[in-house]
Design a protein around this motif. Sequence first.
Motif, PDB file in Angstrom:
ATOM      1  N   SER A  23       0.815  -1.316   0.031  1.00 27.98           N
ATOM      2  CA  SER A  23      -0.106  -0.033  -0.073  1.00 27.98           C
ATOM      3  C   SER A  23       1.174   1.580   0.001  1.00 27.98           C
ATOM      4  O   SER A  23       2.180   0.846   0.686  1.00 27.98           O
ATOM      5  N   ILE A  24       0.903   2.271  -0.126  1.00 28.51           N
ATOM      6  CA  ILE A  24       0.814   3.868  -0.710  1.00 28.51           C
ATOM      7  C   ILE A  24       0.705   4.024   0.702  1.00 28.51           C
ATOM      8  O   ILE A  24       2.653   4.220   1.472  1.00 28.51           O
ATOM      9  N   SER A  25       0.521   4.230   1.544  1.00 29.25           N
ATOM     10  CA  SER A  25       0.485   4.407   2.940  1.00 29.25           C
ATOM     11  C   SER A  25       1.740   3.859   3.909  1.00 29.25           C
ATOM     12  O   SER A  25       2.560   4.803   4.823  1.00 29.25           O
ATOM     13  N   TRP A  26       1.747   2.659   3.230  1.00 31.50           N
ATOM     14  CA  TRP A  26       2.914   2.046   4.071  1.00 31.50           C
ATOM     15  C   TRP A  26       3.862   2.037   3.739  1.00 31.50           C
ATOM     16  O   TRP A  26       5.278   2.535   4.969  1.00 31.50           O
ATOM     17  N   LEU A  27       4.699   2.518   2.845  1.00 30.73           N
ATOM     18  CA  LEU A  27       5.958   2.985   1.458  1.00 30.73           C
ATOM     19  C   LEU A  27       5.750   4.526   2.695  1.00 30.73           C
ATOM     20  O   LEU A  27       6.347   4.629   2.432  1.00 30.73           O
ATOM     21  N   VAL A  28       4.749   5.460   2.440  1.00 29.76           N
ATOM     22  CA  VAL A  28       5.043   6.453   2.881  1.00 29.76           C
ATOM     23  C   VAL A  28       5.389   5.997   4.861  1.00 29.76           C
ATOM     24  O   VAL A  28       5.976   7.262   4.598  1.00 29.76           O
ATOM     25  N   GLU A  29       5.094   5.948   5.627  1.00 31.18           N
ATOM     26  CA  GLU A  29       5.005   5.603   7.108  1.00 31.18           C
ATOM     27  C   GLU A  29       6.764   5.183   6.884  1.00 31.18           C
ATOM     28  O   GLU A  29       7.298   5.232   7.458  1.00 31.18           O
ATOM     29  N   ASN A  30       7.815   4.796   6.458  1.00 35.37           N
ATOM     30  CA  ASN A  30       8.307   3.499   6.237  1.00 35.37           C
ATOM     31  C   ASN A  30       9.325   4.183   5.399  1.00 35.37           C
ATOM     32  O   ASN A  30      10.434   3.774   4.881  1.00 35.37           O
ATOM     33  N   ASP A  31       9.551   5.767   4.942  1.00 35.99           N
ATOM     34  CA  ASP A  31      10.108   6.754   4.247  1.00 35.99           C
ATOM     35  C   ASP A  31      10.479   5.519   2.771  1.00 35.99           C
ATOM     36  O   ASP A  31      11.352   6.604   2.078  1.00 35.99           O
ATOM     37  N   PHE A  32       9.630   5.619   1.977  1.00 31.67           N
ATOM     38  CA  PHE A  32       9.957   4.926   0.848  1.00 31.67           C
ATOM     39  C   PHE A  32       9.902   5.931  -0.475  1.00 31.67           C
ATOM     40  O   PHE A  32      10.323   6.602  -0.652  1.00 31.67           O
ATOM     41  N   ILE A  33       8.509   6.844   0.189  1.00 27.97           N
ATOM     42  CA  ILE A  33       7.982   7.868  -0.758  1.00 27.97           C
ATOM     43  C   ILE A  33       7.266   9.256   0.281  1.00 27.97           C
ATOM     44  O   ILE A  33       7.147   8.415   1.589  1.00 27.97           O
ATOM     45  N   PRO A  34       7.164  10.181  -0.260  1.00 23.38           N
ATOM     46  CA  PRO A  34       6.461  11.738   0.905  1.00 23.38           C
ATOM     47  C   PRO A  34       4.824  11.289   0.654  1.00 23.38           C
ATOM     48  O   PRO A  34       4.475  10.631  -0.222  1.00 23.38           O
ATOM     49  N   ALA A  35       4.448  12.123   1.060  1.00 22.54           N
ATOM     50  CA  ALA A  35       2.668  12.063   1.751  1.00 22.54           C
ATOM     51  C   ALA A  35       2.007  12.414   0.562  1.00 22.54           C
ATOM     52  O   ALA A  35       0.867  12.001   0.753  1.00 22.54           O
ATOM     53  N   TYR A  36       2.559  13.197  -0.300  1.00 22.99           N
ATOM     54  CA  TYR A  36       1.217  13.668  -0.633  1.00 22.99           C
ATOM     55  C   TYR A  36       1.103  12.504  -2.183  1.00 22.99           C
ATOM     56  O   TYR A  36       0.476  12.939  -2.295  1.00 22.99           O
ATOM     57  N   PHE A  37       1.836  11.661  -2.012  1.00 22.81           N
ATOM     58  CA  PHE A  37       1.602  10.248  -3.233  1.00 22.81           C
ATOM     59  C   PHE A  37       0.207   9.719  -2.575  1.00 22.81           C
ATOM     60  O   PHE A  37      -0.321   9.795  -3.512  1.00 22.81           O
ATOM     61  N   GLU A  38      -0.600  10.108  -1.613  1.00 25.62           N
ATOM     62  CA  GLU A  38      -2.225   9.530  -1.365  1.00 25.62           C
ATOM     63  C   GLU A  38      -2.639  10.285  -1.342  1.00 25.62           C
ATOM     64  O   GLU A  38      -3.856   9.580  -2.495  1.00 25.62           O
ATOM     65  N   SER A  39      -2.398  11.475  -2.455  1.00 26.47           N
ATOM     66  CA  SER A  39      -3.559  12.147  -2.719  1.00 26.47           C
ATOM     67  C   SER A  39      -3.588  11.775  -4.127  1.00 26.47           C
ATOM     68  O   SER A  39      -4.974  12.792  -4.113  1.00 26.47           O
ATOM     69  N   ILE A  40      -2.717  11.397  -5.137  1.00 31.21           N
ATOM     70  CA  ILE A  40      -2.671  11.742  -6.687  1.00 31.21           C
ATOM     71  C   ILE A  40      -3.271  11.080  -6.887  1.00 31.21           C
ATOM     72  O   ILE A  40      -4.904  11.096  -7.925  1.00 31.21           O
ATOM     73  N   PRO A  41      -4.622   9.860  -6.928  1.00 34.24           N
ATOM     74  CA  PRO A  41      -4.830   9.056  -7.682  1.00 34.24           C
ATOM     75  C   PRO A  41      -6.924   9.764  -7.525  1.00 34.24           C
ATOM     76  O   PRO A  41      -6.928   9.689  -8.530  1.00 34.24           O
ATOM     77  N   LYS A  42      -6.669  10.603  -6.242  1.00 34.59           N
ATOM     78  CA  LYS A  42      -8.053  11.344  -6.732  1.00 34.59           C
ATOM     79  C   LYS A  42      -7.614  13.134  -7.390  1.00 34.59           C
ATOM     80  O   LYS A  42      -8.466  13.754  -8.269  1.00 34.59           O
ATOM     81  N   ARG A  43      -6.812  13.352  -7.507  1.00 37.17           N
ATOM     82  CA  ARG A  43      -6.708  14.890  -8.352  1.00 37.17           C
ATOM     83  C   ARG A  43      -6.144  13.649  -9.521  1.00 37.17           C
ATOM     84  O   ARG A  43      -6.532  14.969 -10.306  1.00 37.17           O
ATOM     85  N   LEU A  44      -5.774  12.839 -10.037  1.00 38.62           N
ATOM     86  CA  LEU A  44      -5.912  12.590 -11.445  1.00 38.62           C
ATOM     87  C   LEU A  44      -7.261  12.682 -11.552  1.00 38.62           C
ATOM     88  O   LEU A  44      -7.367  12.346 -12.664  1.00 38.62           O
ATOM     89  N   LYS A  45      -8.001  11.493 -10.743  1.00 40.06           N
ATOM     90  CA  LYS A  45      -9.410  10.937 -10.784  1.00 40.06           C
ATOM     91  C   LYS A  45      -9.846  12.893 -11.873  1.00 40.06           C
ATOM     92  O   LYS A  45     -11.287  13.303 -12.583  1.00 40.06           O
ATOM     93  N   ASP A  46      -9.908  13.921 -10.839  1.00 46.62           N
ATOM     94  CA  ASP A  46     -10.116  15.595 -10.496  1.00 46.62           C
ATOM     95  C   ASP A  46     -10.241  15.964 -11.966  1.00 46.62           C
ATOM     96  O   ASP A  46     -10.491  16.662 -12.455  1.00 46.62           O
TER      97      ASP A  46
END
Length: 469
Positions: free
Chosen positions: A166-189
């Motif tokens: 999951s993206i949230s696990w990768l964010v929590e474990n410092d693989f990627i920054p938190a903004y990745f979690e917002s990308i699916p909705k932003r692309l849909k919009d």
Amino acid sequence: MITFILNNKTIKTSEHSGMTLLDFVRYEQRLTGTKIGCREGDCGACTVLVGTLENDVINYQSITSCISPLGNAHGKHIVTVEGTNLKDKLTTAQEAMKANYATQCGFCTPGFVVALTGFALSHSEHNYNNALDAISGNICRCTGYKAIEKAAHQVVEKLEHQKQNSISWLVENDFIPAYFESIPKRLKDIEIADLNQLKGKYVAGGTDLYVQQADHLADNDVHLIAEKDYLKGIKIENGICTIGTNSTVSDLWNHTELNSYFPNLKKHLKLVSSEQIRNMASLGGNLVNASPIGDMTIFFLALNSDITIINEEHKERTIALKNFFQDYKTYDLKDGELIKAISFKLPTEHSFFNFEKVCKRTHLDIASVNSALSITVNNGTITDANVSIGGVAAIPKYLHDTSAFLAGKTLSSETILEANEILQKEISPISDVRGTSDYKRLLGRQLFFAHFTALFPKQFTLNDFVQHA
């Protein structure tokens, strides 16, 4: 208007869709962490991630931005090395490179970091071999690759503790920054309209064309077809596999059912370019590039494939791929026509397939000679055979006479030796930078023998052939 998300920023640009993605991020957006290296997709210094929204989930893949048209970013999430950064600390991939002393001049480092981040985001099994595949298109000339392999191993070790992909696990474990979690909705919009492209050269992945014509394509009209739905998809029905020509080598690699029919498929496909190129190059582009050593062309020729061709009025015609190529870089395709699909019969319990390739280095190189064989054997008799070979003629070569000779013969070393004599009469290699004509004849022979030793190891060894050849 080309619209996409670049890292954490929504981009709307009227820049020419044929411009390379690399030039856009560096010169228009000043994101200079993405480096200019070979401009041919070979070194990986320009690696970025492309996220595609599919069923509310984003699938991320690494590509080389130096040979990718800007227009193919339309509707996607593009991630450069700057977009992987955390605010006050290193990411997992960055820390692994640092901890294992895997940087020296640093020029290649951003590409490795992005490729390893893409590996963490991927849905593939997070093991060491897959991590090495993920960086197979990245070259380092000064550090020593073992340190980088250790960094990849450190990334894998941390991913082993991942409870869910999951993206949230990768964010929590410092693989990627938190903004990745917002990308699916932003692309849909984002309202993504089709790019207005009524003329220009057809371009899919661009991996062949942009090596040869990047400057020309950047300045002239292009007709991007990578997102055309009617050119996509892999369908298996009634023993026939039909592959849309916008499909990539990675689509074959990741197709579970196709891998069940071809147990060594991933082993064969690993010999084709690098993961970044496998993620973006279209199969149709490989066919119409008409290279005499096109790996996937040789692959599909041996499967005795048919191709469906469609014109601008959506009228279709079907021909055998072995009859498509006419002369060097010349083929049976009229103005306004595209190859829509490739289709072939799937192997049965009595059918076998093998692909072989020799080049100056094992991976990410053009073949000196490549070859493929599909063969059906019943009770020791060859009932059907299709042999193809590249690098020994002006076209990707289907060996009509050799294939016809094998059909109906007993599977024996004598048959194979006689077939090689016919093969040698069918090929006409020339001397070039990939080897002399004599060397290529030798490779043609050895690869032909290798098909049988690979497929029937209990029956044949190389010595069975070489001592008599």
